[in-house]
Design a protein around this motif. Sequence first.
Motif, PDB file in Angstrom:
ATOM      1  N   ALA A  63      22.932 -10.368   0.499  1.00  0.00           N
ATOM      2  CA  ALA A  63      22.101  -9.428   1.180  1.00  0.00           C
ATOM      3  C   ALA A  63      21.636  -8.455   0.364  1.00  0.00           C
ATOM      4  CB  ALA A  63      23.109  -8.712   2.098  1.00  0.00           C
ATOM      5  N   TYR A  64      22.192  -8.035  -0.656  1.00  0.00           N
ATOM      6  CA  TYR A  64      21.733  -7.219  -1.667  1.00  0.00           C
ATOM      7  C   TYR A  64      20.595  -7.847  -2.328  1.00  0.00           C
ATOM      8  CZ  TYR A  64      21.640  -3.516  -5.568  1.00  0.00           C
ATOM      9  OH  TYR A  64      21.186  -2.662  -6.252  1.00  0.00           O
ATOM     10  N   LEU A  65      20.569  -9.151  -2.919  1.00  0.00           N
ATOM     11  CA  LEU A  65      19.884  -9.728  -3.479  1.00  0.00           C
ATOM     12  C   LEU A  65      18.529  -9.967  -2.623  1.00  0.00           C
ATOM     13  CD1 LEU A  65      21.797 -12.416  -5.487  1.00  0.00           C
ATOM     14  CD2 LEU A  65      20.441 -10.363  -6.391  1.00  0.00           C
ATOM     15  N   THR A  66      18.728 -10.463  -1.360  1.00  0.00           N
ATOM     16  CA  THR A  66      17.559 -10.615  -0.484  1.00  0.00           C
ATOM     17  C   THR A  66      16.636  -9.268  -0.373  1.00  0.00           C
ATOM     18  OG1 THR A  66      18.958 -10.380   1.454  1.00  0.00           O
ATOM     19  CG2 THR A  66      18.232 -12.398   0.624  1.00  0.00           C
ATOM     20  N   THR A  67      17.469  -8.218  -0.224  1.00  0.00           N
ATOM     21  CA  THR A  67      16.688  -6.937  -0.109  1.00  0.00           C
ATOM     22  C   THR A  67      15.796  -6.480  -1.330  1.00  0.00           C
ATOM     23  OG1 THR A  67      18.667  -5.814   1.084  1.00  0.00           O
ATOM     24  CG2 THR A  67      16.910  -4.411   0.141  1.00  0.00           C
ATOM     25  N   VAL A  68      16.373  -6.760  -2.565  1.00  0.00           N
ATOM     26  CA  VAL A  68      15.572  -6.684  -3.691  1.00  0.00           C
ATOM     27  C   VAL A  68      14.367  -7.454  -3.543  1.00  0.00           C
ATOM     28  CG1 VAL A  68      15.350  -6.664  -6.318  1.00  0.00           C
ATOM     29  CG2 VAL A  68      17.428  -5.470  -4.937  1.00  0.00           C
ATOM     30  N   ALA A  69      14.699  -8.748  -3.510  1.00  0.00           N
ATOM     31  CA  ALA A  69      13.678 -10.132  -3.306  1.00  0.00           C
ATOM     32  C   ALA A  69      12.655  -9.626  -2.254  1.00  0.00           C
ATOM     33  CB  ALA A  69      14.407 -11.204  -3.021  1.00  0.00           C
ATOM     34  N   ARG A  70      13.121  -8.841  -0.923  1.00  0.00           N
ATOM     35  CA  ARG A  70      11.871  -8.918  -0.124  1.00  0.00           C
ATOM     36  C   ARG A  70      11.302  -7.564  -0.581  1.00  0.00           C
ATOM     37  NH1 ARG A  70      16.150  -9.267   4.263  1.00  0.00           N
ATOM     38  NH2 ARG A  70      15.708 -11.385   5.465  1.00  0.00           N
ATOM     39  N   ASN A  71      11.352  -6.733  -1.359  1.00  0.00           N
ATOM     40  CA  ASN A  71      10.674  -5.663  -1.733  1.00  0.00           C
ATOM     41  C   ASN A  71       9.508  -6.000  -2.690  1.00  0.00           C
ATOM     42  OD1 ASN A  71      11.883  -3.637  -0.065  1.00  0.00           O
ATOM     43  ND2 ASN A  71      13.277  -3.135  -1.687  1.00  0.00           N
ATOM     44  N   LEU A  72      10.064  -7.194  -3.613  1.00  0.00           N
ATOM     45  CA  LEU A  72       9.063  -7.780  -4.554  1.00  0.00           C
ATOM     46  C   LEU A  72       8.216  -8.666  -3.979  1.00  0.00           C
ATOM     47  CD1 LEU A  72      11.988  -8.405  -7.365  1.00  0.00           C
ATOM     48  CD2 LEU A  72       9.995  -6.837  -7.521  1.00  0.00           C
ATOM     49  N   MET A  73       8.850  -9.277  -2.966  1.00  0.00           N
ATOM     50  CA  MET A  73       7.817 -10.307  -2.136  1.00  0.00           C
ATOM     51  C   MET A  73       6.699  -9.626  -1.595  1.00  0.00           C
ATOM     52  SD  MET A  73       9.264 -13.290   0.191  1.00  0.00           S
ATOM     53  CE  MET A  73      10.265 -12.157   0.945  1.00  0.00           C
ATOM     54  N   SER A  74       7.112  -8.309  -0.996  1.00  0.00           N
ATOM     55  CA  SER A  74       6.117  -7.202  -0.235  1.00  0.00           C
ATOM     56  C   SER A  74       4.921  -6.907  -1.405  1.00  0.00           C
ATOM     57  CB  SER A  74       6.878  -6.297   0.344  1.00  0.00           C
ATOM     58  OG  SER A  74       6.010  -5.112   0.870  1.00  0.00           O
ATOM     59  N   ARG A  79      -0.279  -7.315  -3.444  1.00  0.00           N
ATOM     60  CA  ARG A  79      -1.283  -7.339  -4.891  1.00  0.00           C
ATOM     61  C   ARG A  79      -2.239  -8.674  -4.528  1.00  0.00           C
ATOM     62  NH1 ARG A  79      -0.819  -6.527 -10.322  1.00  0.00           N
ATOM     63  NH2 ARG A  79      -1.985  -8.002 -11.696  1.00  0.00           N
ATOM     64  N   GLU A  80      -1.705  -9.435  -3.878  1.00  0.00           N
ATOM     65  CA  GLU A  80      -2.671 -10.759  -3.679  1.00  0.00           C
ATOM     66  C   GLU A  80      -3.701 -10.547  -2.713  1.00  0.00           C
ATOM     67  OE1 GLU A  80      -0.403 -14.166  -1.847  1.00  0.00           O
ATOM     68  OE2 GLU A  80      -0.199 -14.812  -4.206  1.00  0.00           O
ATOM     69  N   GLN A  81      -3.345  -9.736  -1.818  1.00  0.00           N
ATOM     70  CA  GLN A  81      -4.140  -9.116  -0.761  1.00  0.00           C
ATOM     71  C   GLN A  81      -5.363  -8.274  -1.427  1.00  0.00           C
ATOM     72  OE1 GLN A  81      -2.542  -6.465   2.286  1.00  0.00           O
ATOM     73  NE2 GLN A  81      -4.206  -7.119   3.797  1.00  0.00           N
ATOM     74  N   GLU A  83      -6.021  -8.126  -4.662  1.00  0.00           N
ATOM     75  CA  GLU A  83      -6.854  -8.898  -5.338  1.00  0.00           C
ATOM     76  C   GLU A  83      -7.926  -9.698  -4.789  1.00  0.00           C
ATOM     77  OE1 GLU A  83      -5.532 -11.817  -9.099  1.00  0.00           O
ATOM     78  OE2 GLU A  83      -4.300 -10.501  -8.387  1.00  0.00           O
ATOM     79  N   ARG A  84      -7.567 -10.261  -3.468  1.00  0.00           N
ATOM     80  CA  ARG A  84      -8.729 -11.089  -2.702  1.00  0.00           C
ATOM     81  C   ARG A  84      -9.911 -10.133  -2.235  1.00  0.00           C
ATOM     82  NH1 ARG A  84      -4.113 -13.803  -0.430  1.00  0.00           N
ATOM     83  NH2 ARG A  84      -4.016 -12.483   1.168  1.00  0.00           N
ATOM     84  N   ALA A  85      -9.415  -9.125  -1.899  1.00  0.00           N
ATOM     85  CA  ALA A  85     -10.349  -8.154  -1.258  1.00  0.00           C
ATOM     86  C   ALA A  85     -11.328  -7.800  -2.538  1.00  0.00           C
ATOM     87  CB  ALA A  85      -9.669  -6.772  -0.874  1.00  0.00           C
ATOM     88  N   TYR A  86     -10.836  -7.508  -3.746  1.00  0.00           N
ATOM     89  CA  TYR A  86     -11.412  -6.965  -4.974  1.00  0.00           C
ATOM     90  C   TYR A  86     -12.599  -8.564  -5.229  1.00  0.00           C
ATOM     91  CZ  TYR A  86     -12.421  -6.361  -9.949  1.00  0.00           C
ATOM     92  OH  TYR A  86     -13.211  -6.371 -10.743  1.00  0.00           O
ATOM     93  N   LEU A  87     -11.911  -9.479  -5.412  1.00  0.00           N
ATOM     94  CA  LEU A  87     -12.757 -10.821  -5.672  1.00  0.00           C
ATOM     95  C   LEU A  87     -13.729 -11.001  -4.697  1.00  0.00           C
ATOM     96  CD1 LEU A  87      -9.983 -13.100  -7.175  1.00  0.00           C
ATOM     97  CD2 LEU A  87     -11.699 -11.702  -8.242  1.00  0.00           C
ATOM     98  N   ASP A  88     -13.509 -10.609  -3.234  1.00  0.00           N
ATOM     99  CA  ASP A  88     -14.657 -10.916  -2.191  1.00  0.00           C
ATOM    100  C   ASP A  88     -15.584 -10.021  -2.362  1.00  0.00           C
ATOM    101  OD1 ASP A  88     -13.346 -12.880  -0.905  1.00  0.00           O
ATOM    102  OD2 ASP A  88     -12.468 -11.503   0.523  1.00  0.00           O
ATOM    103  N   ALA A  89     -15.233  -8.710  -2.932  1.00  0.00           N
ATOM    104  CA  ALA A  89     -16.220  -7.619  -3.127  1.00  0.00           C
ATOM    105  C   ALA A  89     -17.236  -7.910  -4.257  1.00  0.00           C
ATOM    106  CB  ALA A  89     -15.480  -6.182  -3.575  1.00  0.00           C
ATOM    107  N   LEU A  90     -16.370  -8.480  -5.610  1.00  0.00           N
ATOM    108  CA  LEU A  90     -17.284  -8.938  -6.660  1.00  0.00           C
ATOM    109  C   LEU A  90     -18.175 -10.186  -6.419  1.00  0.00           C
ATOM    110  CD1 LEU A  90     -14.904  -8.923  -9.528  1.00  0.00           C
ATOM    111  CD2 LEU A  90     -16.746  -7.588  -9.230  1.00  0.00           C
TER     112      LEU A  90
END
Length: 173
Positions: A63-74, A79-81, A83-90
């Motif tokens: 449970a502790y590991l998934t909490t940390v991992a969920r934050n990192l996934m978020s 970051r991906e979102q 980055e995509r918006a930035y690349l679309d603007a470019l």
Amino acid sequence: MSTAGAFYPSTIESLYCDHHSWLKGWLHRRLGSAEQAADLAQDTFVRLLNSERMPATLDEPRAYLTTVARNLMSNHWRREQLERAYLDALAQAPREVEISPEDRAILLETLLELDQLLDGLPPLVRQAFLLSQLDGQTHAQVAEALGISIPTVKRYIVMGLQQCYFADLSFAG
């Protein structure tokens, strides 16, 4: 250092040995990518190594590991979102406005820092601040776009500026 003291490295080591494969599988099911899952699993344990708040013992290590991992996934998805918006603007920019790969990397890193800086603001405050400061919209334009009053827009922009100012002070200190 946390209250774990001398037990801290062995706690991380045992967590890693006992749960790394499970965590990687858990992440793989959510991300759909073995490579991203391996990276985020590794980042989870790096985060634990750098953490000063990890308890000496864990009743529910997964449970502790998934909490940390969920934050990192978020953070990863955010970051991906961005980055995509930035690349679309470019991609929509005129050809004459060609940006070097180095400048692109600097701009993307700046956008990510700005995103983190404004993270604590309510969404509407953040949106008003960005429309004003990045898009150059007037207070009246922001008010119309968001369906709020001009005094509220001004208050929201001040909140955004304060967030940036106080964050800058904490980085300097």
